[in-house]
Write an enzyme that holds these catalytic residues in place. Sequence first.
Site, PDB file in Angstrom:
ATOM      1  N   TYR A  54       0.816  -1.202   0.000  1.00 50.51           N
ATOM      2  CA  TYR A  54       0.000   0.000   0.000  1.00 50.51           C
ATOM      3  C   TYR A  54       0.854   1.259   0.000  1.00 50.51           C
ATOM      4  O   TYR A  54       1.789   1.419   0.788  1.00 50.51           O
ATOM      5  CB  TYR A  54      -0.937   0.043   1.231  1.00 50.51           C
ATOM      6  CG  TYR A  54      -1.627   1.379   1.338  1.00 50.51           C
ATOM      7  CD1 TYR A  54      -2.669   1.706   0.472  1.00 50.51           C
ATOM      8  CD2 TYR A  54      -1.200   2.346   2.245  1.00 50.51           C
ATOM      9  CE1 TYR A  54      -3.275   2.946   0.527  1.00 50.51           C
ATOM     10  CE2 TYR A  54      -1.806   3.594   2.313  1.00 50.51           C
ATOM     11  CZ  TYR A  54      -2.847   3.890   1.443  1.00 50.51           C
ATOM     12  OH  TYR A  54      -3.431   5.127   1.479  1.00 50.51           O
ATOM     13  N   HIS A  84      -2.776  16.696  -2.958  1.00 51.04           N
ATOM     14  CA  HIS A  84      -3.202  16.836  -1.567  1.00 51.04           C
ATOM     15  C   HIS A  84      -2.983  18.240  -1.006  1.00 51.04           C
ATOM     16  O   HIS A  84      -3.410  18.524   0.117  1.00 51.04           O
ATOM     17  CB  HIS A  84      -2.465  15.824  -0.680  1.00 51.04           C
ATOM     18  CG  HIS A  84      -2.980  14.427  -0.806  1.00 51.04           C
ATOM     19  ND1 HIS A  84      -3.167  13.824  -2.027  1.00 51.04           N
ATOM     20  CD2 HIS A  84      -3.347  13.504   0.125  1.00 51.04           C
ATOM     21  CE1 HIS A  84      -3.622  12.596  -1.840  1.00 51.04           C
ATOM     22  NE2 HIS A  84      -3.752  12.381  -0.544  1.00 51.04           N
ATOM     23  N   ASN A 196       1.745  11.603   5.439  1.00 53.40           N
ATOM     24  CA  ASN A 196       1.125  10.934   6.579  1.00 53.40           C
ATOM     25  C   ASN A 196       1.804  11.396   7.861  1.00 53.40           C
ATOM     26  O   ASN A 196       2.994  11.719   7.870  1.00 53.40           O
ATOM     27  CB  ASN A 196       1.283   9.427   6.454  1.00 53.40           C
ATOM     28  CG  ASN A 196       0.086   8.755   5.787  1.00 53.40           C
ATOM     29  OD1 ASN A 196      -0.032   7.545   5.822  1.00 53.40           O
ATOM     30  ND2 ASN A 196      -0.796   9.522   5.174  1.00 53.40           N
ATOM     31  N   TYR A 278     -16.214  33.451  44.698  1.00 50.09           N
ATOM     32  CA  TYR A 278     -15.532  32.243  44.246  1.00 50.09           C
ATOM     33  C   TYR A 278     -14.322  32.530  43.355  1.00 50.09           C
ATOM     34  O   TYR A 278     -13.344  31.795  43.369  1.00 50.09           O
ATOM     35  CB  TYR A 278     -16.490  31.355  43.460  1.00 50.09           C
ATOM     36  CG  TYR A 278     -17.535  30.638  44.281  1.00 50.09           C
ATOM     37  CD1 TYR A 278     -17.639  30.834  45.657  1.00 50.09           C
ATOM     38  CD2 TYR A 278     -18.421  29.763  43.672  1.00 50.09           C
ATOM     39  CE1 TYR A 278     -18.610  30.178  46.403  1.00 50.09           C
ATOM     40  CE2 TYR A 278     -19.396  29.096  44.404  1.00 50.09           C
ATOM     41  CZ  TYR A 278     -19.490  29.298  45.763  1.00 50.09           C
ATOM     42  OH  TYR A 278     -20.445  28.641  46.487  1.00 50.09           O
ATOM     43  N   ARG A 281     -11.761  33.114  46.034  1.00 48.86           N
ATOM     44  CA  ARG A 281     -11.652  32.068  47.044  1.00 48.86           C
ATOM     45  C   ARG A 281     -11.275  30.708  46.434  1.00 48.86           C
ATOM     46  O   ARG A 281     -10.591  29.902  47.062  1.00 48.86           O
ATOM     47  CB  ARG A 281     -12.983  31.949  47.783  1.00 48.86           C
ATOM     48  CG  ARG A 281     -12.888  31.166  49.077  1.00 48.86           C
ATOM     49  CD  ARG A 281     -14.227  30.787  49.692  1.00 48.86           C
ATOM     50  NE  ARG A 281     -15.365  31.627  49.367  1.00 48.86           N
ATOM     51  CZ  ARG A 281     -16.624  31.228  49.549  1.00 48.86           C
ATOM     52  NH1 ARG A 281     -16.878  30.037  50.046  1.00 48.86           N
ATOM     53  NH2 ARG A 281     -17.629  32.025  49.249  1.00 48.86           N
ATOM     54  N   PHE A 327      -1.395   6.969  11.909  1.00 52.40           N
ATOM     55  CA  PHE A 327      -1.606   8.372  11.533  1.00 52.40           C
ATOM     56  C   PHE A 327      -2.868   8.961  12.151  1.00 52.40           C
ATOM     57  O   PHE A 327      -3.097  10.161  12.094  1.00 52.40           O
ATOM     58  CB  PHE A 327      -1.713   8.496  10.011  1.00 52.40           C
ATOM     59  CG  PHE A 327      -2.637   7.474   9.393  1.00 52.40           C
ATOM     60  CD1 PHE A 327      -3.973   7.398   9.732  1.00 52.40           C
ATOM     61  CD2 PHE A 327      -2.159   6.573   8.462  1.00 52.40           C
ATOM     62  CE1 PHE A 327      -4.818   6.469   9.168  1.00 52.40           C
ATOM     63  CE2 PHE A 327      -2.998   5.627   7.884  1.00 52.40           C
ATOM     64  CZ  PHE A 327      -4.337   5.576   8.234  1.00 52.40           C
ATOM     65  N   GLU A 411     -11.849   6.074   4.379  1.00 51.10           N
ATOM     66  CA  GLU A 411     -11.503   6.763   5.627  1.00 51.10           C
ATOM     67  C   GLU A 411     -12.818   7.164   6.292  1.00 51.10           C
ATOM     68  O   GLU A 411     -13.239   8.322   6.248  1.00 51.10           O
ATOM     69  CB  GLU A 411     -10.597   7.949   5.325  1.00 51.10           C
ATOM     70  CG  GLU A 411      -9.284   7.493   4.678  1.00 51.10           C
ATOM     71  CD  GLU A 411      -8.461   8.630   4.085  1.00 51.10           C
ATOM     72  OE1 GLU A 411      -8.828   9.809   4.296  1.00 51.10           O
ATOM     73  OE2 GLU A 411      -7.461   8.332   3.411  1.00 51.10           O
TER      74      GLU A 411
END
Length: 496
Positions: A54, A84, A196, A278, A281, A327, A411
Site C-alpha cells: 500500500y 493533496h 502521513n 468564588y 476564594r 496516523f 476513511e
Amino acid sequence: MVHEISAGHLTIERIGEIIGKGYKLKLSDDAKCRIVRCREYLDSKIAENNSPIYGVTTGFGSLCNVSIGKDHLAQLQINLMMSHACGTGERVPNEVVKIMLLLKVQSLSYGYSGCKLDTVERLVDFFNNDVYPVVYMQGSLGASGDLVPLAHLSLPLVGLGEVEFRGKVMSGAEALRKNGWKPIQLASKEGLALLNGTQNMSAFAVWAILNATRLCGWADAISAMSLDAYCGLVEPFTDAVHQVRPHHGQIETARRMRALLGGSEIVAKPKEYVQDPYSFRCIPQVHGAVKDTLAYVRSVIDIEINSATDNPTVCPDDDIIISAGNFHGEPIALPMDFLAIAVSELANISERRIYKLVSGTRGLPSFLVANPGVNSGFMITQYTAASVVSLNKCLCAPASVDSIPSSQGQEDHVSMGANAALKLYKVVLNTERVLAIELFNAAQALDFRRPLKSSAAVESVHAAYRRVVPFIVNDEVMYPHISRSIDFLRDNAPAC
C-alpha cells in the site's frame, strides 16, 4: 547551538528551547544509519516482491487496489503531494511551521518510514536556514494524519509550493535556487511518508502546551495582584484545607498563592468580612484543575512527538511492511479538546475578577477612576474580556466528537484533530488577552490601596508593568495599553 536528532527522548520543554534559542538541527550518525537501513530494506522488498504494498506500489486511500508500475512510482509521490495540497484559510504561523519541521524530522529519523536520507536532510536544511513552507490552517481531517498541511510543508522539497524566506514569500523553486539546493528526487513511498503523520496537530499542541504553561504561571501571579487589590482573604489558601482534598494542582496553586502574597501589608490589614467571591476564594481549585489537565495532555503529546506516525509502517527488524493506522489523530484530538476547555477556564475566572475590580466595592472607585461619571475608566475593559470569554466558550465545543467520512468511505472515521488544534490555538491566544486585561485592571486597582504595599513578589510585577503601562488618571485611548499588556506577558516570566 546544535540539537542532535537521535533515538533519545525529545521533550516538549526541549522543543521550546530549540525554537526559542535558535538551535540548529543535526542528524546523529545513529539516525542516519536507521534512515538508510530502512530505505535499503524497502527497496529490496520492492525488487523481490510482486505483491502490492500500500502506498508504495498502489494508489492511495480508496485507490489502494490500483497497482502502479515501477516506472511510475516516483511520479506517484509527486502527484500525491500536488493533489493533496488543498489548504485554505489563514497561514500557519512560522513558529508553528518550524515545530512541524522539527517533529517531521524526528518522526522520520526513527527509520520506520522508508524516506531517503537526502530527503530528511533537506527538511533539516529548511529548519536550519529558516525556510518556512507556506502552510494553511484549514484542510486536515486528522484522518490519515495531516495530509493537507503536510503536503504544503513538503512541496518546496521538490521545488513546488511556496515558502517564506528572509521575510519574503516566494516559490519553492526560487527558495531552492537562492540556497543552492537541487529539488529532491522522491523515491517510492516518500510522498506518503512526508504527508502521513500528525506533525501539524502535534506542532499546535506543543505550542499550546508551552504557552498554556506560561499562562498558568501568569494566572497565579495576576490573580494574586487582583486579590490584594480587592482586599481579599488568604485563609482559603491554607495548606490544611487542600490536604483534605489533595489534587496536585490545587495543592501547588495554594502554595504558590501563599508565596506570592507573603509579607503583604494589605493581607495583614484586618477584614470585616469572612468570605470572598468564588473567583478569588476558589483560585486553587480552578487554576489547579487547569494545571492537572495540562499535565495529562502533556503526557499524551510527549508520547506522540516521540513516535512514528506515517503509514505504512516499515519494520526492517521484524521483516514486515504493514498498512495500519498510526496516523489517526484520535489519541491527541481528545486531549486537545480537553486542554482548550481547561485553558478557557483561566480566562473565565479571570473575567469574573475583572468584574469585581470595576464594580465599585470594597473601597475601590467605580470603574477604577478617581472621578467616575465624567470618566468611564475601565468600564469597557470588562466588556472586552467578556466578549473574548464568550468566544472561547464557542470554541470549546469539542471537534473530536465529529467525523465526516472521506475518500469514498475508505476513511470512514476521522478524528478532526486538526480542528481541535486550531481551536486550542485560538483559545490560548484569547486567554492571554483576558489575563492581560486583568493585569491592566489589577495594577490600576492596587494603586488605589496606597500607601499600603502588597507583597514583594506582587510589587515586583507591578513595578515592571508600570514601566510599560501607566496609571490611568482620566479617560484615554485604551487599546494600546491592552496591546502592551499582552506584550508584557510574552516578554516577561511570571513571578515565582
